[in-house]
Design a protein around this motif. Structure first.
Motif, PDB file in Angstrom:
ATOM      1  N   ALA A   1      37.732  50.767  45.169  1.00  0.00           N
ATOM      2  CA  ALA A   1      36.263  50.700  44.702  1.00  0.00           C
ATOM      3  C   ALA A   1      36.078  52.205  43.994  1.00  0.00           C
ATOM      4  CB  ALA A   1      35.102  50.505  45.635  1.00  0.00           C
ATOM      5  N   TYR A   2      35.438  52.111  42.705  1.00  0.00           N
ATOM      6  CA  TYR A   2      35.227  53.184  41.702  1.00  0.00           C
ATOM      7  C   TYR A   2      33.805  53.616  42.070  1.00  0.00           C
ATOM      8  CZ  TYR A   2      39.161  51.889  38.933  1.00  0.00           C
ATOM      9  OH  TYR A   2      40.579  51.387  38.548  1.00  0.00           O
ATOM     10  N   ALA A   3      33.098  53.129  43.015  1.00  0.00           N
ATOM     11  CA  ALA A   3      31.890  53.501  43.463  1.00  0.00           C
ATOM     12  C   ALA A   3      31.682  53.444  44.932  1.00  0.00           C
ATOM     13  CB  ALA A   3      30.844  52.723  42.551  1.00  0.00           C
TER      14      ALA A   3
ATOM     15  N   GLN B   1      17.039  44.654  51.172  1.00  0.00           N
ATOM     16  CA  GLN B   1      16.570  43.210  50.734  1.00  0.00           C
ATOM     17  C   GLN B   1      17.485  42.250  50.195  1.00  0.00           C
ATOM     18  OE1 GLN B   1      13.364  43.235  47.976  1.00  0.00           O
ATOM     19  NE2 GLN B   1      13.040  41.116  47.932  1.00  0.00           N
ATOM     20  N   ARG B   2      18.290  42.868  49.380  1.00  0.00           N
ATOM     21  CA  ARG B   2      19.390  41.861  48.816  1.00  0.00           C
ATOM     22  C   ARG B   2      20.707  41.518  49.572  1.00  0.00           C
ATOM     23  NH1 ARG B   2      16.634  39.500  44.768  1.00  0.00           N
ATOM     24  NH2 ARG B   2      15.196  41.075  43.937  1.00  0.00           N
ATOM     25  N   ALA B   3      21.324  42.615  50.312  1.00  0.00           N
ATOM     26  CA  ALA B   3      22.256  42.321  51.045  1.00  0.00           C
ATOM     27  C   ALA B   3      22.077  41.771  52.374  1.00  0.00           C
ATOM     28  CB  ALA B   3      23.082  43.620  51.101  1.00  0.00           C
TER      29      ALA B   3
ATOM     30  N   VAL C   1      27.964  44.623  50.383  1.00  0.00           N
ATOM     31  CA  VAL C   1      27.859  45.706  49.107  1.00  0.00           C
ATOM     32  C   VAL C   1      29.241  46.130  49.210  1.00  0.00           C
ATOM     33  CG1 VAL C   1      26.794  47.721  48.660  1.00  0.00           C
ATOM     34  CG2 VAL C   1      25.277  46.180  49.731  1.00  0.00           C
ATOM     35  N   ALA C   2      30.090  46.563  50.006  1.00  0.00           N
ATOM     36  CA  ALA C   2      31.362  47.299  49.831  1.00  0.00           C
ATOM     37  C   ALA C   2      32.306  46.096  49.064  1.00  0.00           C
ATOM     38  CB  ALA C   2      31.676  47.517  51.295  1.00  0.00           C
ATOM     39  N   ASP C   3      32.034  44.928  49.451  1.00  0.00           N
ATOM     40  CA  ASP C   3      33.002  43.832  49.059  1.00  0.00           C
ATOM     41  C   ASP C   3      32.443  43.611  47.642  1.00  0.00           C
ATOM     42  OD1 ASP C   3      34.756  41.347  48.853  1.00  0.00           O
ATOM     43  OD2 ASP C   3      32.966  40.474  48.714  1.00  0.00           O
ATOM     44  N   THR C   4      31.116  43.574  47.426  1.00  0.00           N
ATOM     45  CA  THR C   4      30.558  43.345  46.123  1.00  0.00           C
ATOM     46  C   THR C   4      31.200  44.598  44.984  1.00  0.00           C
ATOM     47  OG1 THR C   4      28.936  42.197  46.730  1.00  0.00           O
ATOM     48  CG2 THR C   4      28.726  42.999  44.583  1.00  0.00           C
TER      49      THR C   4
ATOM     50  N   ALA D   1      28.570  50.435  39.875  1.00  0.00           N
ATOM     51  CA  ALA D   1      27.448  50.321  40.750  1.00  0.00           C
ATOM     52  C   ALA D   1      26.414  49.449  40.241  1.00  0.00           C
ATOM     53  CB  ALA D   1      26.888  51.644  41.258  1.00  0.00           C
ATOM     54  N   THR D   2      26.183  49.705  38.782  1.00  0.00           N
ATOM     55  CA  THR D   2      25.209  48.754  38.183  1.00  0.00           C
ATOM     56  C   THR D   2      25.706  47.392  38.230  1.00  0.00           C
ATOM     57  OG1 THR D   2      24.528  50.701  36.878  1.00  0.00           O
ATOM     58  CG2 THR D   2      24.290  48.679  35.807  1.00  0.00           C
ATOM     59  N   ILE D   3      27.002  47.189  37.813  1.00  0.00           N
ATOM     60  CA  ILE D   3      27.385  45.793  38.016  1.00  0.00           C
ATOM     61  C   ILE D   3      27.243  45.110  39.194  1.00  0.00           C
ATOM     62  CG2 ILE D   3      29.566  44.465  37.525  1.00  0.00           C
ATOM     63  CD1 ILE D   3      30.091  46.492  35.343  1.00  0.00           C
ATOM     64  N   ALA D   4      27.753  45.969  40.328  1.00  0.00           N
ATOM     65  CA  ALA D   4      27.449  45.346  41.602  1.00  0.00           C
ATOM     66  C   ALA D   4      26.053  45.173  41.957  1.00  0.00           C
ATOM     67  CB  ALA D   4      28.113  46.559  42.763  1.00  0.00           C
ATOM     68  N   TYR D   5      25.217  46.023  41.607  1.00  0.00           N
ATOM     69  CA  TYR D   5      23.910  45.836  42.005  1.00  0.00           C
ATOM     70  C   TYR D   5      23.375  44.681  41.145  1.00  0.00           C
ATOM     71  CZ  TYR D   5      18.629  46.575  42.092  1.00  0.00           C
ATOM     72  OH  TYR D   5      17.420  46.326  42.229  1.00  0.00           O
ATOM     73  N   ARG D   6      23.833  44.150  39.969  1.00  0.00           N
ATOM     74  CA  ARG D   6      23.367  43.072  39.225  1.00  0.00           C
ATOM     75  C   ARG D   6      23.915  41.768  40.043  1.00  0.00           C
ATOM     76  NH1 ARG D   6      23.364  38.273  38.129  1.00  0.00           N
ATOM     77  NH2 ARG D   6      23.197  37.636  36.106  1.00  0.00           N
ATOM     78  N   ARG D   7      25.140  41.976  40.437  1.00  0.00           N
ATOM     79  CA  ARG D   7      25.520  40.736  41.347  1.00  0.00           C
ATOM     80  C   ARG D   7      24.914  40.491  42.671  1.00  0.00           C
ATOM     81  NH1 ARG D   7      32.228  41.043  40.252  1.00  0.00           N
ATOM     82  NH2 ARG D   7      31.953  40.796  37.887  1.00  0.00           N
TER      83      ARG D   7
END
Length: 167
Positions: free
Chosen positions: A2-4, A22-24, A62-65, A102-108
């Motif tokens: 993972a890069y982040a 809330q999301r995870a 979150v780590a998997d995302t 991190a931005t892409i993961a958060y979006r997902r």
């Protein structure tokens, strides 16, 4: 690789660790502070065991995302930096790649409920990856091992002479 980190996702999240919780986790009993403490290795004494289990599952999600978002970034990086994958930590940390991933993961993690800010930030992250693939953005280091993008090629060869008397 993972890069982040999960902390990077919390940094780009609109409401930080509370948003990640809330999301995870999707359980009101797990607070963002509990996730942060568990991730940081701080004491979580006094937190119920079932809440800690939910928090650990949330951190694992979150780590998997993040891992999946990093593989998404690799689809852009691989053609240009194939000789250097996995990327050295000093190249990754000296660039915007952790924030992009991190931005892409958060979006997902957000799912279908996107705010304009998240949508705009995701568009920036995707553009960064496209620019990285096209060579408009680099990791800042000289990359002699990196193949140049397709287009022009130059080659040289010694001149040959033809002996017409042998024909």
């Amino acid at each position: 690789m993972a890069y982040a980190t999960v902390a990077d996702v919390a940094r780009v999240a609109t409401r930080g660790w509370d948003d990640i919780a809330q999301r995870a986790v999707q359980n009101a009993r797990v607070a963002g502070e509990t996730l942060r403490a568990l991730y940081s290795g701080e004491s979580v004494a006094g937190v119920a065991a079932d809440v800690l289990e939910l928090a650990q599952r949330g951190l694992a999600l979150v780590a998997d995302t993040l891992e999946r978002a990093s593989r998404h970034a690799d689809t852009y990086i691989q053609p240009r930096y194939q000789g250097q994958l996995p990327l050295p930590a000093h190249l990754v940390n000296g660039s915007d790649l952790p924030t992009v991933v991190a931005t892409i993961a958060y979006r997902r993690l957000m799912g279908a409920s996107l705010s304009e800010d998240v949508d705009r930030n995701t568009a920036w992250a995707e553009k960064y990856l496209r620019d990285l693939a096209d060579g408009r953005v680099t990791f800042g280091a000289t990359d002699n091992a990196t193949p140049q993008p397709p287009g022009r090629m130059s080659s040289s060869a010694p001149c040959k002479t033809i002996d017409w008397n042998q024909y």
